[in-house]
Scaffold this active site. Structure first.
Site, short mmCIF file in Angstrom:
data_model
loop_
_atom_site.label_atom_id
_atom_site.label_comp_id
_atom_site.label_asym_id
_atom_site.label_seq_id
_atom_site.Cartn_x
_atom_site.Cartn_y
_atom_site.Cartn_z
N GLY A 79 31.16 18.70 38.21
CA GLY A 79 30.22 17.58 38.20
C GLY A 79 30.68 16.49 39.14
N SER B 179 29.86 15.82 42.28
CA SER B 179 28.99 15.43 43.40
C SER B 179 28.35 14.06 43.21
CB SER B 179 27.90 16.48 43.62
OG SER B 179 27.06 16.57 42.47
N SER B 180 28.41 13.50 41.99
CA SER B 180 27.79 12.19 41.75
C SER B 180 28.37 11.56 40.49
CB SER B 180 26.27 12.32 41.60
OG SER B 180 25.96 13.10 40.45
N GLY B 181 28.00 10.30 40.25
CA GLY B 181 28.36 9.61 39.02
C GLY B 181 29.85 9.45 38.78
N ARG C 102 26.38 22.03 41.29
CA ARG C 102 25.32 22.98 41.64
C ARG C 102 24.68 22.68 42.99
NH1 ARG C 102 21.54 22.59 36.50
NH2 ARG C 102 22.09 20.41 36.88
N ASP C 103 24.43 21.38 43.26
CA ASP C 103 23.68 20.98 44.45
C ASP C 103 24.60 20.92 45.68
OD1 ASP C 103 22.24 19.53 46.43
OD2 ASP C 103 20.94 18.70 44.87
N LYS D 84 24.36 17.61 47.82
CA LYS D 84 25.09 16.48 47.21
C LYS D 84 26.60 16.65 47.33
CE LYS D 84 21.64 15.05 43.77
NZ LYS D 84 21.37 14.89 42.31
N ASP E 55 27.11 26.91 39.09
CA ASP E 55 26.74 26.37 37.78
C ASP E 55 27.84 26.77 36.79
OD1 ASP E 55 25.70 25.68 35.34
OD2 ASP E 55 23.76 26.62 35.64
N SER F 158 33.75 13.20 27.60
CA SER F 158 32.77 13.20 26.51
C SER F 158 31.90 11.96 26.67
CB SER F 158 33.50 13.20 25.16
OG SER F 158 32.60 13.20 24.08
N TYR G 96 22.16 15.60 22.19
CA TYR G 96 23.26 15.23 23.09
C TYR G 96 24.58 15.03 22.34
CZ TYR G 96 25.84 12.37 26.51
OH TYR G 96 26.78 11.87 27.36
N LYS H 1 28.66 16.72 22.73
CA LYS H 1 29.81 15.92 23.12
C LYS H 1 30.86 15.85 22.00
CE LYS H 1 28.74 14.66 27.33
NZ LYS H 1 29.59 15.04 28.49
#
Length: 359
Positions: free
Chosen positions: A66, A68-70, A91-92, A95, A120, A199, A213, A217
Site C-alpha cells: 500500500g 503508492s499513496s497515503g 496494485r496501481d 501510482k 494485489d 490498523s 471495517y 482491523k
C-alpha cells in the site's frame, strides 16, 4: 512520688503512646512513597536492558505494501530519508511509478534504490510470495515489512452489501497475512527483523458505521499478539499502529458515503497529516514497540485496550497500570457522547416520518 506527679507521668506516657499512633499513618505513607520512588527508579534502570535494540534503517531493506499513496507512501518516504532501500508494493502501477519519483527526491546517498512491484497482496499467496522473493533477490533480505495495504468502507450494517464484509477482510487482514508469511522464514533464519501492521483507531473501538471495517482491523491485533509470542525469541518484533483519521485519498473517498453519525463521531478527534503519522509509526517500529499510537486520544485508547498485549519495557507496563482507571473514566464520557450523537441523528431522521403519519 506525690499523686500529682504520678498523674502527670501517666498523662505524659499516654500522650507519648498515642502520638505514635497518630504519626503511624504518616510514617507508613512515607515508607510507601519511598518504595514507589525506588521501584520506579529501578524500572527506569532495568527498562533499557530488556528493550530491543533499535533497527538501523540506513542500508536496510524496507517493504511497504500500500506504498503508492497515503500513510504507506509517507512511511516509505520517512524510511528512505533515513537511508533505507525501499520496495513499494501496490496494485496501481501508474501510482507506484509516481510514488517512486517522489521518494527518489529524498535520497541521502547514491546507492539507495526504490523498487516498484504491482500486485494485489490480498488475492493469491503464491503471487505475493513470488514478488517478495524477487524483491529480496534484488535488494537483499527484508529487514522491515510494513503492512499498510488497506481499504475503508463505512455504512450501516443492514445497508452494507454482504460482499463488502468479505472484501474488507481479504484486503485488510489477508492482505497483511500473505506478505508477512512470505518474509517470516528469512527473518527467523537471520534472527532479526521488524513487522508492522497498520490498523486503525477503529481497530481498538467499534464505532457506528464500521461494522465491516472495524472487525477487519481488530483481526490484525489478534494476529500481531500471537505472532509476536512466536517470533520474539528470534529477535523479531511486531508493531501494531493505530492511526486516527488521516488526510489521505482513502479518507476522502470514504467521506463521500460516510453516515452522518460516523462523521460527527470522527470529528471529536480531528484529522492528522500523513507525514506526521508516518514519523511516529516508523519511530515505534524501529524501536520495536508493540503499540504505536498518535496523539492524546491514541495514547489513551492504547492504554485502555492493552489487555494482554505485550510491552516493550516495564516502564510502559507501569504507565498502563497507573493510568487505566483514569482513562476508563474519561472513556465513559466519550461513549456517552457517542450514544447521544446516535440518538439525536435517529430522532432527526424519524421526525419527518412521524409528521407524515399525522397528516
Amino acid at each position: 512520688m506525690s499523686s500529682e506527679e504520678g498523674l502527670s507521668s501517666t498523662i505524659t506516657d499516654w500522650l507519648f503512646i498515642n502520638s505514635w499512633w497518630l504519626l503511624l499513618p504518616f510514617i507508613m505513607l512515607l515508607v510507601v512513597a519511598a518504595f514507589i520512588v525506588a521501584f520506579v527508579l529501578l524500572l527506569y534502570m532495568i527498562s533499557p536492558l530488556i528493550s530491543p535494540k533499535p533497527l538501523k534503517l540506513n542500508g536496510a531493506h524496507v517493504v511497504v505494501t500500500g506504498g503508492s499513496s497515503g500513510i504507506g507512501k509517507c512511511i516509505a518516504v520517512e524510511c528512505y530519508r533515513q537511508g533505507a532501500f525501499i520496495t513499494l508494493v501496490a496494485r496501481d502501477e501508474a501510482k507506484l511509478l509516481q510514488a517512486k519519483k517522489e521518494l527518489e527526491k529524498f535520497a541521502i546517498n547514491d546507492k539507495q534504490v526504490v523498487l516498484c512491484i504491482s500486485v494485489d497482496v490480498s488475492s493469491d499467496y503464491s503471487q505475493v510470495e513470488s514478488v517478495i522473493k524477487q524483491a529480496q533477490e534484488k535488494l537483499g533480505p527484508v529487514d522491515m515489512l510494513v503492512n499498510c495495504a488497506g481499504l475503508s468502507v463505512s455504512g450501516k450494517f443492514e445497508d452494507m452489501e454482504v460482499d463488502r464484509f468479505k472484501k474488507l477482510m481479504e484486503v485488510n487482514y489477508l492482505g497483511s497475512v500473505y506478505p508477512t508469511r512470505a518474509v517470516i522464514t528469512t527473518m527467523k533464519e537471520r534472527r532479526m527483523g521488524r513487522i508492522m501492521f497498520v490498523s486503525s483507531q477503529a481497530g481498538q473501538i467499534g464505532l457506528f458505521g464500521y461494522t465491516a471495517y472495524s472487525p477487519s482491523k481488530f483481526a490484525l491485533r489478534g494476529l500481531a499478539e500471537s505472532l509476536q509470542m512466536e517470533i520474539k525469541p528470534y529477535n523479531i518484533y511486531v508493531t501494531v499502529a493505530y492511526p486516527p483519521d488521516t488526510d489521505t485519498p482513502g479518507l476522502a473517498e470514504e467521506n463521500k458515503t460516510k453516515p452522518l453519525e460516523t462523521k460527527l463521531i470522527s470529528e471529536t478527534s480531528g484529522v492528522c497529516q500523513p507525514d506526521q503519522v508516518a514519523k511516529i509509526i516508523v519511530r515505534d517500529a524501529v524501536q520495536g514497540n508493540f503499540n504505536s499510537s498518535v496523539g492524546p486520544d491514541g495514547y489513551m485508547l492504547s492504554a485502555l485496550t492493552c489487555g494482554m498485549s505485550p510491552v516493550t519495557s516495564i516502564t510502559e507496563g507501569l504507565q498502563q497500570i497507573v493510568t487505566m482507571g483514569l482513562f476508563r473514566t474519561i472513556a465513559l464520557f466519550y461513549l456517552g457522547s457517542f450514544d447521544s450523537i446516535v440518538r439525536r441523528c435517529m430522532i432527526q431522521r424519524e421526525q419527518p416520518k412521524v409528521a407524515d403519519k399525522r397528516e
